[in-house]
Design a protein around this motif. Structure first.
Motif, PDB file in Angstrom:
ATOM      1  N   ILE A 197      -8.414  -1.969 -10.690  1.00 25.47           N
ATOM      2  CA  ILE A 197      -7.892  -1.872  -9.322  1.00 25.47           C
ATOM      3  C   ILE A 197      -8.752  -0.860  -8.559  1.00 25.47           C
ATOM      4  CG2 ILE A 197      -5.851  -1.276  -7.940  1.00 25.47           C
ATOM      5  CD1 ILE A 197      -4.183  -1.862 -10.516  1.00 25.47           C
ATOM      6  N   PRO A 198      -9.229  -1.194  -7.351  1.00 29.17           N
ATOM      7  CA  PRO A 198     -10.010  -0.203  -6.601  1.00 29.17           C
ATOM      8  C   PRO A 198      -9.144   1.023  -6.295  1.00 29.17           C
ATOM      9  CG  PRO A 198     -10.102  -2.366  -5.554  1.00 29.17           C
ATOM     10  CD  PRO A 198      -9.077  -2.461  -6.634  1.00 29.17           C
ATOM     11  N   THR A 199      -9.720   2.207  -6.389  1.00 25.80           N
ATOM     12  CA  THR A 199      -8.968   3.433  -6.105  1.00 25.80           C
ATOM     13  C   THR A 199      -8.439   3.402  -4.671  1.00 25.80           C
ATOM     14  OG1 THR A 199     -10.458   4.547  -7.612  1.00 25.80           O
ATOM     15  CG2 THR A 199      -9.135   5.958  -6.213  1.00 25.80           C
ATOM     16  N   SER A 200      -9.200   2.760  -3.782  1.00 26.20           N
ATOM     17  CA  SER A 200      -8.779   2.708  -2.372  1.00 26.20           C
ATOM     18  C   SER A 200      -7.408   2.038  -2.236  1.00 26.20           C
ATOM     19  CB  SER A 200      -9.821   1.971  -1.532  1.00 26.20           C
ATOM     20  OG  SER A 200     -10.068   0.704  -2.097  1.00 26.20           O
ATOM     21  N   ALA A 201      -7.102   1.078  -3.125  1.00 26.49           N
ATOM     22  CA  ALA A 201      -5.790   0.413  -3.050  1.00 26.49           C
ATOM     23  C   ALA A 201      -4.686   1.420  -3.391  1.00 26.49           C
ATOM     24  CB  ALA A 201      -5.755  -0.771  -4.014  1.00 26.49           C
ATOM     25  N   PHE A 202      -4.908   2.235  -4.417  1.00 34.70           N
ATOM     26  CA  PHE A 202      -3.905   3.250  -4.795  1.00 34.70           C
ATOM     27  C   PHE A 202      -3.738   4.283  -3.675  1.00 34.70           C
ATOM     28  CE2 PHE A 202      -2.436   3.728  -9.416  1.00 34.70           C
ATOM     29  CZ  PHE A 202      -2.425   2.360  -9.637  1.00 34.70           C
ATOM     30  N   LEU A 203      -4.846   4.566  -2.978  1.00 34.11           N
ATOM     31  CA  LEU A 203      -4.773   5.580  -1.914  1.00 34.11           C
ATOM     32  C   LEU A 203      -3.995   5.083  -0.698  1.00 34.11           C
ATOM     33  CD1 LEU A 203      -8.415   7.008  -2.039  1.00 34.11           C
ATOM     34  CD2 LEU A 203      -6.297   8.285  -2.490  1.00 34.11           C
ATOM     35  N   ASP A 205      -1.115   3.698  -0.526  1.00 38.86           N
ATOM     36  CA  ASP A 205       0.348   3.718  -0.610  1.00 38.86           C
ATOM     37  C   ASP A 205       0.790   5.075  -1.165  1.00 38.86           C
ATOM     38  OD1 ASP A 205       3.001   3.361  -1.984  1.00 38.86           O
ATOM     39  OD2 ASP A 205       2.773   1.328  -1.181  1.00 38.86           O
ATOM     40  N   ALA A 206       1.825   5.673  -0.572  1.00 40.03           N
ATOM     41  CA  ALA A 206       2.251   7.022  -0.979  1.00 40.03           C
ATOM     42  C   ALA A 206       2.674   7.054  -2.451  1.00 40.03           C
ATOM     43  CB  ALA A 206       3.398   7.489  -0.097  1.00 40.03           C
ATOM     44  N   ARG A 207       3.280   5.935  -2.943  1.00 37.49           N
ATOM     45  CA  ARG A 207       3.775   5.924  -4.332  1.00 37.49           C
ATOM     46  C   ARG A 207       2.605   5.960  -5.319  1.00 37.49           C
ATOM     47  NH1 ARG A 207       7.158   0.607  -3.408  1.00 37.49           N
ATOM     48  NH2 ARG A 207       5.327   0.324  -2.117  1.00 37.49           N
ATOM     49  N   THR A 208       1.597   5.124  -5.085  1.00 33.12           N
ATOM     50  CA  THR A 208       0.468   5.102  -6.023  1.00 33.12           C
ATOM     51  C   THR A 208      -0.438   6.318  -5.823  1.00 33.12           C
ATOM     52  OG1 THR A 208      -0.439   3.454  -4.515  1.00 33.12           O
ATOM     53  CG2 THR A 208       0.335   2.665  -6.640  1.00 33.12           C
ATOM     54  N   ARG A 209      -0.415   6.883  -4.618  1.00 31.74           N
ATOM     55  CA  ARG A 209      -1.178   8.132  -4.403  1.00 31.74           C
ATOM     56  C   ARG A 209      -0.627   9.222  -5.317  1.00 31.74           C
ATOM     57  NH1 ARG A 209      -1.529   7.433   1.144  1.00 31.74           N
ATOM     58  NH2 ARG A 209       0.226   8.822   1.541  1.00 31.74           N
ATOM     59  N   CYS A 281       4.535   0.010  -8.789  1.00 26.57           N
ATOM     60  CA  CYS A 281       3.844  -0.313  -7.544  1.00 26.57           C
ATOM     61  C   CYS A 281       2.346  -0.502  -7.835  1.00 26.57           C
ATOM     62  CB  CYS A 281       4.088   0.826  -6.561  1.00 26.57           C
ATOM     63  SG  CYS A 281       3.310   0.597  -5.000  1.00 26.57           S
ATOM     64  N   GLY A 282       1.794   0.357  -8.727  1.00 22.61           N
ATOM     65  CA  GLY A 282       0.377   0.263  -9.094  1.00 22.61           C
ATOM     66  C   GLY A 282       0.072  -1.022  -9.837  1.00 22.61           C
ATOM     67  N   ILE A 283       0.945  -1.384 -10.780  1.00 24.17           N
ATOM     68  CA  ILE A 283       0.705  -2.608 -11.566  1.00 24.17           C
ATOM     69  C   ILE A 283       0.675  -3.826 -10.639  1.00 24.17           C
ATOM     70  CG2 ILE A 283       1.689  -4.141 -13.309  1.00 24.17           C
ATOM     71  CD1 ILE A 283       2.812  -1.735 -14.714  1.00 24.17           C
ATOM     72  N   GLU A 284       1.532  -3.786  -9.641  1.00 24.24           N
ATOM     73  CA  GLU A 284       1.605  -4.944  -8.738  1.00 24.24           C
ATOM     74  C   GLU A 284       0.346  -5.120  -7.897  1.00 24.24           C
ATOM     75  OE1 GLU A 284       5.445  -4.410  -6.838  1.00 24.24           O
ATOM     76  OE2 GLU A 284       6.147  -6.113  -8.032  1.00 24.24           O
ATOM     77  N   MET A 285      -0.484  -4.074  -7.838  1.00 25.66           N
ATOM     78  CA  MET A 285      -1.714  -4.189  -7.042  1.00 25.66           C
ATOM     79  C   MET A 285      -2.821  -4.938  -7.786  1.00 25.66           C
ATOM     80  SD  MET A 285      -2.014  -0.449  -5.373  1.00 25.66           S
ATOM     81  CE  MET A 285      -0.928   0.086  -4.065  1.00 25.66           C
ATOM     82  N   ALA A 286      -2.634  -5.164  -9.093  1.00 27.08           N
ATOM     83  CA  ALA A 286      -3.698  -5.816  -9.873  1.00 27.08           C
ATOM     84  C   ALA A 286      -3.865  -7.261  -9.435  1.00 27.08           C
ATOM     85  CB  ALA A 286      -3.349  -5.754 -11.356  1.00 27.08           C
TER      86      ALA A 286
END
Ligand SMILES: Cc1cc2nc3c(=O)[nH]c(=O)nc-3n(C[C@H](O)[C@H](O)[C@H](O)COP(=O)(O)OP(=O)(O)OC[C@H]3O[C@@H](n4cnc5c(N)ncnc54)[C@H](O)[C@@H]3O)c2cc1C
Length: 428
Positions: A197-203, A205-209, A281-286
């Motif tokens: 997952i690109p780090t930018s995707a985690f950044l 959203d407040a939860r994955t941040r 929330c992070g897993i769902e971004m895959a």
């Protein structure tokens, strides 16, 4: 130009023809250590353009000692420092244990994106940096080997021969299968879902941040007490995340094909639904997740027979939880360079390989049984499972386990072993 490895292992012995099967981490790093110590190296690789699997890999300080000496440019390879190894509760995110690994600062542990590390090894090998250029032959599938003769035959009929034949051809090694007593394979009790997952995707959203903030500069495992764990590995200059979800599979359950993304996501949901919502929330971004079976080798009595010797997963495949499979391959690469140096005559090779085999089996027979442990959980296991290999070992806690793995200089250990073995012979 000589490399730091060449200074650490001055070789005034004869130059050998080395034939290596497999251009994975173990094969390429061994090709480099041997070419930098004066040997002529040919590597046969079955794939057309050898590309490493695209996930992250932890290189412990034990491996970094070798990588640094052969001139691998970690900055160029986008490596990220790993200062701590931590366990957190899967539901509350509470910190359960934190191991400081930055203290092994002579060779700090790092996280690499595998293809970047592999490309960097290829660059050093093919340019012959610090040694002779390695001859890498792609699309060269070995279909049979003669370990007494040191030869390998390709599917197209070509035959290659070496003074030493190194089987670095992975856990299903054709070289190992030619031994009179090849060790077996056993499936581990868990499988792993892996997603990039690109780090930018985690950044975004407040939860994955929040998850990201917990995982910077460290290897974090979010642990269910018994059934599963999720680790989030940050690599490639910090731009890419690898989310690895390990779980106990049901009896008879096999790895699902990557084309079945619907089935994989359904299973992910079932297994990891109890995890903290920020992690979910992070897993769902895959976008794409793959499902991996894990196999480990049962004990290999000898790593050498005839002119052949095993390295990497061919010698000792293990569970990935302690992140030592590839690192042990780097140790093999360092050890081989020492044991094949300062040889006066080819008749000495079998004795040298026997010494190497004994030393490497002694080390890996302790590393492999502990490879499924979540680092930091040793005391808990000792308390509850008296028959577990760690309960029978001298390792009492996570710090001691890390010291055993990381505070190990394979080149110095190999030199010591060789010196001890050669001293009485010289004085006879
Ligand atoms: C989920 C997971 C996570 C992991 N994480 C870590 C980690 O963080 N740190 C770590 O140190 N290790 C880790 N490992 C272990 C690590 O990935 C392996 O130990 C390492 O990649 C093995 O490298 P190798 O070169 O020995 O074998 P391989 O990578 O299997 O390479 C073998 C090569 O030989 C070639 N080959 C095979 N047969 C033939 C033939 N007949 N002819 C010609 N070529 C042939 C193959 O194409 C391949 O290129 C992990 C493993 C898994 C599964």
């Amino acid at each position: 130009m000589s490399s730091p490895l060449h200074s650490a292992i001055p070789n005034s012995g004869i130059s050998l023809n080395i034939l290596i099967i497999g251009a994975g981490l173990a094969g390429l790093s061994t090709a480099i250590t041997l070419s930098q110590t004066g040997h002529d190296v040919t590597v046969l690789e079955k794939s057309e353009s050898k590309k490493e699997v695209g996930y992250m890999i932890v290189m412990g300080s034990n491996a970094m000692r070798v990588l640094n000496k052969i001139g691998v440019n970690s900055r160029k390879a986008g490596a990220v420092d790993m200062d701590f190894i931590e366990r957190r509760h899967y539901k509350t995110l509470e910190l359960l244990s934190s191991l400081d690994v930055a203290k092994y600062d002579k060779a700090p542990a790092k996280l690499y994106y595998r293809p970047d590390l592999h490309n960097e090894l290829k660059r050093v090998a093919l340019l012959g940096l610090g040694g002779k250029a390695v001859r890498l032959i792609l699309n060269a599938k070995v279909v049979s080997v003669d370990i007494n003769n040191g030869s390998a035959t390709l599917a197209d009929g070509r035959v290659f021969k070496g003074d030493v034949l190194i089987g670095a051809d992975g856990e299903r090694s054709i070289v190992k299968s030619s031994f009179s007593e090849p060790g077996g394979m056993q499936q581990a009790h868990f499988k792993i879902f892996r997603s990039l997952i690109p780090t930018s995707a985690f950044l975004s959203d407040a939860r994955t941040r929040r998850v990201l903030d917990l995982c910077r500069d460290r290897f974090v495992m979010f642990c269910h007490p018994t059934n599963s764990l999720i680790s989030v590995l940050i690599g490639r200059n910090g731009d890419l995340l690898d989310v690895e979800c390990g779980y106990r599979y049901r009896q008879g359950e096999r790895a699902m094909d990557a084309s079945d993304q619907f089935g994989i996501r359904k299973r992910l949901l079932e297994e990891f639904k109890g995890y903290h919502p920020d992690i979910w929330c992070g897993i769902e971004m895959a976008m794409v997740t793959t499902d991996w079976e894990i196999w480990k080798s049962t004990s290999q009595k000898n790593l050498t027979q005839g002119k052949a010797v095993l390295a990497g997963d061919a010698a000792h495949s293990m569970e990935p939880t302690t992140g030592q499979g590839g690192s042990q391959g780097l140790e093999d690469a360092g050890a081989l360079a020492v044991f094949l140096s300062n040889i006066g005559s080819k008749s000495e090779i079998p004795h040298r390989l026997e010494l190497l085999s004994k030393m490497r089996i002694e080390r890996t027979s302790k590393v492999v049984p502990l490879s499924g442990i979540r680092l930091g959980e040793e005391e808990l296991i000792r308390k509850n499972f008296p028959k577990h290999p760690v309960s029978r070992s001298s390792i009492k806690n996570g710090d001691e386990h890390i010291a055993f793995l990381f505070d190990y200089d394979v080149i110095e250990e190999s030199k010591k072993t060789l010196q001890e073995a050669e001293t009485p012979r010289a004085s006879l």
